[in-house]
Design an enzyme around this catalytic site. Structure first.
Site, short mmCIF file in Angstrom:
data_model
loop_
_atom_site.label_atom_id
_atom_site.label_comp_id
_atom_site.label_asym_id
_atom_site.label_seq_id
_atom_site.Cartn_x
_atom_site.Cartn_y
_atom_site.Cartn_z
N ASN A 52 0.83 -1.21 0.00
CA ASN A 52 0.00 0.00 0.00
C ASN A 52 0.86 1.26 0.00
OD1 ASN A 52 -2.36 -1.61 0.24
ND2 ASN A 52 -1.97 -1.79 2.44
N HIS A 138 -13.93 -1.55 6.73
CA HIS A 138 -12.79 -2.30 7.28
C HIS A 138 -13.18 -3.11 8.53
CE1 HIS A 138 -8.73 -2.64 9.24
NE2 HIS A 138 -8.39 -2.85 7.98
N GLU A 177 -15.97 4.64 3.95
CA GLU A 177 -14.55 4.80 3.60
C GLU A 177 -14.39 5.74 2.41
OE1 GLU A 177 -12.48 1.07 3.39
OE2 GLU A 177 -13.15 0.52 5.40
N SER A 181 -10.84 -0.64 0.60
CA SER A 181 -9.51 -1.25 0.57
C SER A 181 -9.40 -2.46 -0.33
CB SER A 181 -9.07 -1.61 1.99
OG SER A 181 -10.03 -2.42 2.61
N ASP A 206 -13.20 6.96 6.97
CA ASP A 206 -11.92 6.27 7.09
C ASP A 206 -11.26 6.42 5.73
OD1 ASP A 206 -9.90 4.37 6.81
OD2 ASP A 206 -10.90 2.87 8.06
N HIS A 209 -6.94 4.78 2.46
CA HIS A 209 -6.38 4.58 1.12
C HIS A 209 -6.52 5.79 0.21
CE1 HIS A 209 -5.62 0.31 1.82
NE2 HIS A 209 -6.73 0.34 2.51
N LYS A 241 0.24 3.76 4.86
CA LYS A 241 -0.03 3.45 3.44
C LYS A 241 0.72 4.47 2.58
CE LYS A 241 -3.55 0.46 4.89
NZ LYS A 241 -4.74 0.35 5.71
C1 LIG Z 1 -5.22 -0.39 6.82
C2 LIG Z 1 -6.56 0.08 7.21
C3 LIG Z 1 -6.87 0.37 8.53
C4 LIG Z 1 -5.94 0.05 9.66
O1 LIG Z 1 -4.85 0.89 9.68
P1 LIG Z 1 -3.49 0.37 10.34
O2 LIG Z 1 -2.75 1.62 10.63
O3 LIG Z 1 -2.85 -0.50 9.32
O4 LIG Z 1 -3.87 -0.38 11.57
C5 LIG Z 1 -8.10 0.93 8.81
N1 LIG Z 1 -9.00 1.16 7.84
C6 LIG Z 1 -8.74 0.85 6.54
C7 LIG Z 1 -9.77 1.12 5.52
C8 LIG Z 1 -7.53 0.29 6.20
O5 LIG Z 1 -7.29 -0.06 4.95
#
Ligand SMILES: *Cc1c(COP(=O)(O)O)cnc(C)c1O
Length: 398
Positions: A52, A138, A177, A181, A206, A209, A241
């Protein structure tokens, strides 16, 4: 050495055997390091289309130098939780940088996105509240949502009519989101903001990405879609990421952040991220804001990949982001394809249930600005020698 007795209250072996039987047992592969869109495993170099690290910053000299300088100044560990003595000037500066970049009043740092999401939901949602989530959110969000005393409703992926039917005025929080993801498509943030405002509910994004990849200065999905950040009560993003480091943040009003400082247990009872890491993330943000060229290059790679894969007959997702799923359906087929690609020197992950819904196993291909056009062509050549299979039912087609 003998292990402990296998009898007892837990039936781990049975659970593992069941997973293995249906071809869903997971295992880890130790890499010998990665950089520039490549990775080494067992002495062999592969093109890495699984990370990522969308802007190729995970191995960037200036960020490594900032991390090292941070270690010299602050040491390696924060030494305590943030409310004790773990909160430093470096953390404070990163919070201020994030707030200015993303257009929020205040920001709080977390050790990872998983705990940031869980902390927010747990701190906010009580028995009287409702939580609405996109069904493809997620695992960190789904899991905490289902454990809380509030009522959780899941709406069909990006289905705003379904969400609207579920909404009750002034009752809770809508979470979705920026970029999904496993699918790479974006949430409809203008519509989400309208529905939240109209129903008097809060809205949380969230953007793990989208941050760094989308929008002017890489400000993320909201900026890309022209949504005023003031319409979204809670912004969450991660540093692991596109930003190439690790950790996460939650942003919003000053009152929200003050509330979380007092009530978010994952924040209060966890050792703070190292200050040096905050220094590295601050440097990364400086680079990300100025990375229009990398983002343009990434856009060209995405278009090149989609055109080539489509011509070969693969079923692509509705994605214009660096996350490009090739939907194949059966887990076993996805695993075989990933194996074939590895034989060609191309590392791609097969994503299977329960990470994605049953019957929608896929190759999750991720592109990075660290890739060159020739790298994408290598990927397409490798895919070209595999049959463009899909065992998906009609129901899963676009
Ligand atoms: C990777 C991810 C997370 C978690 O983040 P980390 O810092 O890796 O724990 C949360 N939400 C989404 C959509 C993700 O892709």
């Amino acid at each position: 050495m003998n292990g402990p007795a296998v009898t007892g209250p837990f039936v781990l072996g049975t659970a593992l055997a069941e997973r293995e039987q249906v071809g869903l047992l997971r295992n880890r592969i130790a890499t010998d390091g990665a950089s520039g869109g490549r990775l080494r495993v067992a002495g062999r170099e592969y093109l890495n289309f699984s990370a990522n690290d969308y802007l190729g910053l995970a191995d960037h000299g200036a960020i490594k130098a900032a991390f090292n300088a941070g270690i010299e100044r602050y040491g390696t560990g924060a030494g305590a939780s943030p409310l004790v003595t773990g909160y430093s000037r470096a953390h404070q500066q990163l919070e201020e940088t994030l707030a200015e970049w993303l257009g929020v009043e205040a920001v709080l740092l977390f050790n990872c996105g998983f705990s940031a999401n869980q902390a927010v939901l747990k701190a906010l949602l009580g028995k009287v509240h409702l939580l609405w989530q996109d069904k493809l959110n997620h695992a960190s969000l789904q899991e905490m949502g289902s454990q809380l005393p509030c009522k959780m409703k899941r709406f069909g992926h990006n289905d705003m009519a379904a969400l609207e039917r579920q909404l009750e005025p002034n009752r809770g929080l809508i979470v979705s989101e920026g970029v999904f993801s496993m699918d790479g498509d974006q949430g409809p943030w203008r519509d989400l903001a309208t529905l939240a405002a109209r129903s008097g509910n809060w809205l949380m994004i969230d953007d793990a990405h989208g941050l760094g990849v989308l929008g002017p200065e890489g400000r993320g999905t909201l900026a890309a879609q022209g949504v005023n950040p003031a319409c979204v009560h809670i912004q969450m993003g991660t540093f692991g990421k596109a930003l190439g480091v690790a950790g996460a943040f939650v942003g919003g009003s000053r009152e929200l952040v003050e509330y979380l400082v007092n009530f978010a247990r994952h924040y209060v009872y966890s050792t703070h991220m190292p200050a040096a890491q905050a220094c590295a993330v601050s440097k990364s943000i400086e680079l990300v804001r100025a990375a229009d060229e990398s983002r343009a290059h990434l856009g060209q790679l995405i278009a090149r990949f989609r055109q080539g894969a489509k011509a070969q007959g693969w079923q692509l997702g509705a994605s214009d982001t660096p996350i490009q799923p090739l939907l194949v359906g059966e887990s076993s087929v996805a695993l075989q394809l990933a194996e074939r690609l590895r034989e060609c020197g191309v590392w791609v992950s097969a994503i299977r249930p329960p990470t994605v819904p049953v019957g929608t196993a896929r190759l999750r291909i991720t592109l990075s600005a660290a890739h060159r056009e020739q790298d994408v062509d290598c990927l397409l050549d490798a895919l070209g020698v595999c049959p463009a299979v899909t065992t998906l039912g009609e129901a899963h087609h676009d």
